[in-house]
Scaffold this active site. Structure first.
Site, short mmCIF file in Angstrom:
data_model
loop_
_atom_site.label_atom_id
_atom_site.label_comp_id
_atom_site.label_asym_id
_atom_site.label_seq_id
_atom_site.Cartn_x
_atom_site.Cartn_y
_atom_site.Cartn_z
N GLU A 257 0.83 -1.21 0.00
CA GLU A 257 0.00 0.00 0.00
C GLU A 257 0.86 1.25 0.00
OE1 GLU A 257 -2.88 -0.37 3.16
OE2 GLU A 257 -3.84 -2.06 2.19
N HIS A 275 -7.79 1.85 1.25
CA HIS A 275 -7.78 1.46 2.68
C HIS A 275 -8.53 2.49 3.54
CE1 HIS A 275 -5.42 -1.09 5.81
NE2 HIS A 275 -6.58 -0.70 6.30
P1 NAD Z 1 -12.09 -10.35 14.69
O1 NAD Z 1 -10.86 -10.84 15.40
O2 NAD Z 1 -13.27 -9.93 15.51
O3 NAD Z 1 -12.58 -11.47 13.65
C1 NAD Z 1 -11.73 -12.20 12.83
C2 NAD Z 1 -12.30 -13.59 12.66
O4 NAD Z 1 -11.52 -14.30 11.70
C3 NAD Z 1 -12.28 -14.42 13.96
O5 NAD Z 1 -13.56 -14.91 14.26
C4 NAD Z 1 -11.30 -15.56 13.63
O6 NAD Z 1 -11.61 -16.79 14.28
C5 NAD Z 1 -11.48 -15.65 12.12
N1 NAD Z 1 -10.39 -16.39 11.46
C6 NAD Z 1 -9.07 -16.44 11.76
N2 NAD Z 1 -8.42 -17.26 10.88
C7 NAD Z 1 -9.37 -17.72 10.02
C8 NAD Z 1 -9.32 -18.59 8.89
N3 NAD Z 1 -8.19 -19.16 8.48
N4 NAD Z 1 -10.48 -18.84 8.25
C9 NAD Z 1 -11.65 -18.28 8.66
N5 NAD Z 1 -11.75 -17.46 9.70
C10 NAD Z 1 -10.62 -17.17 10.38
O7 NAD Z 1 -11.56 -9.17 13.73
P2 NAD Z 1 -12.42 -7.96 13.13
O8 NAD Z 1 -12.43 -6.81 14.08
O9 NAD Z 1 -13.71 -8.49 12.62
O10 NAD Z 1 -11.47 -7.55 11.91
C11 NAD Z 1 -11.35 -8.36 10.75
C12 NAD Z 1 -10.29 -7.83 9.80
O11 NAD Z 1 -10.61 -6.50 9.38
C13 NAD Z 1 -8.86 -7.72 10.38
O12 NAD Z 1 -7.95 -8.20 9.41
C14 NAD Z 1 -8.64 -6.25 10.56
O13 NAD Z 1 -7.28 -5.92 10.49
C15 NAD Z 1 -9.43 -5.71 9.37
N6 NAD Z 1 -9.78 -4.27 9.47
C16 NAD Z 1 -9.67 -3.50 8.34
C17 NAD Z 1 -9.99 -2.14 8.39
C18 NAD Z 1 -9.90 -1.28 7.13
O14 NAD Z 1 -9.85 -0.06 7.24
N7 NAD Z 1 -9.92 -1.85 5.94
C19 NAD Z 1 -10.40 -1.55 9.59
C20 NAD Z 1 -10.53 -2.37 10.72
C21 NAD Z 1 -10.22 -3.73 10.64
#
Ligand code: NAD
Length: 302
Positions: A257, A275
């Site tokens: 990025e 992003h």
């Molecule tokens: P979270 O921890 O609440 O949920 C993630 C889920 O993924 C968990 O339930 C976990 O068990 C599951 N998981 C882990 N490995 C897995 C696999 N191999 N297969 C299937 N499921 C799997 O996290 P969240 O708060 O929901 O965030 C999710 C994602 O969003 C993160 O990567 C975070 O960095 C990203 N995010 C992006 C932005 C953005 O601006 N684009 C902002 C916030 C968060």
């Protein structure tokens, strides 16, 4: 108590901090400048920048807590900080709603080809006949990673009367039942979804979890959305599938990025955002206030 704020924090977060501590804001500092300043402070607050390295932690002789306004901790040497007895706190809840809503911004804009319609109209082209969209109503949405964001997204999808499939590596049966989602295997999700969306962390086990084979398993013309982390989709394989017209994509995150020079920038059937899924006034305010409270709490309890 002295707090050094190293990245722009929402004014409400600063207000909370100032009720309890002496606060200095110092943005865009180079590492040498941080090294000079940091020994005076008991807390530092960052966002996705700057980096809090081992060198900075060593120099921060009074440091008790590092606060991150946001989720990812990749810019902080967390293990080293904790080995030195320094608390590291973040705000994982703050952007849930914003990210979930951005998925729908991407989903609807791709389903109705909004970017192409907008561009054509500005160029003087009335391409009404070429712009045949598709409804979300009654379609199947596959959610990979049913945590905070994934499950909230499921709730919104139910409002659109979508069928929701959920896949995770942990037991999500209770949350899925609350949302009205069906828990399925990844294989079933890939085969049956019209729209697929990724909400997993970037881990060795999730790196390239959507690659050539998974793309081949997806329905022809299915839309793949990624607002989680670049790296969970094999971008080379995705590019090939886009060019072949096998799938469509909507991406907010990239392996690199910004994705300068990436073939994704010129690929067909794709919509891109830089992003910004978590970039709303509300998410920034929640993150600012939450990190301020957590930092003050950590300082007060030692
Ligand atoms: P979270 O921890 O609440 O949920 C993630 C889920 O993924 C968990 O339930 C976990 O068990 C599951 N998981 C882990 N490995 C897995 C696999 N191999 N297969 C299937 N499921 C799997 O996290 P969240 O708060 O929901 O965030 C999710 C994602 O969003 C993160 O990567 C975070 O960095 C990203 N995010 C992006 C932005 C953005 O601006 N684009 C902002 C916030 C968060």
């Amino acid at each position: 108590m002295k707090v050094l704020v190293l990245a722009k924090l929402h004014p409400e977060g600063l207000r909370v901090l100032r009720e309890h501590a002496e606060v200095e804001e110092a943005y865009d500092l180079k590492e040498e400048e941080i090294l000079k300043k940091v020994p005076e402070y008991e807390a530092v607050i960052v966002r996705s920048k700057p980096q809090i390295t081992q060198k900075i932690i060593d120099a921060a002789t009074n440091l008790k807590v590092i606060g991150r306004a946001g989720v990812g901790l990749d810019n902080i040497d967390v293990e080293y900080a904790r080995s030195r007895g320094i608390h590291v706190v973040n705000t994982p809840e703050a952007s849930t709603e914003s990210v979930a809503e951005h998925v729908f911004a991407l989903l609807l804009s791709k389903a109705r080809d909004v970017p192409r319609a907008d561009q054509a109209l500005r160029e003087g082209n009335w391409i009404k006949k070429q712009l045949m969209g598709r409804e979300l109503y009654g379609k199947t949405l596959g959610i990979i990673g049913f945590g905070r964001i994934g499950s909230r997204l499921g709730e919104i999808a139910k409002g659109f009367k979508m069928r929701v499939l959920a896949y995770d590596v942990i037991d999500i049966s209770q949350r899925a039942q609350e949302v009205g989602a069906e828990v399925v295997t990844l294989e079933t999700l890939l085969q049956e979804s019209d729209f697929l969306t990724l909400h997993v962390p970037l881990l060795p086990s999730t790196r390239n979890m959507i690659s050539e084979q998974q793309l081949r398993t997806m329905k022809k013309g299915a839309l793949l959305i990624n607002t989680s982390r670049g790296g969970v989709i094999d971008e080379k394989a995705l590019c090939a599938a886009l060019i072949a017209g096998d799938v469509e994509a909507a991406l907010d995150v990239f392996e690199q990025e910004p994705p300068t020079g990436s073939p994704l920038l010129t690929a067909p059937h794709i919509v891109l955002t830089p992003h910004i899924a978590g970039s709303t006034e509300e998410a920034q305010e929640k993150a600012g206030i939450e990190v301020a409270h957590k930092v003050i709490e950590a300082l007060s309890t030692g």
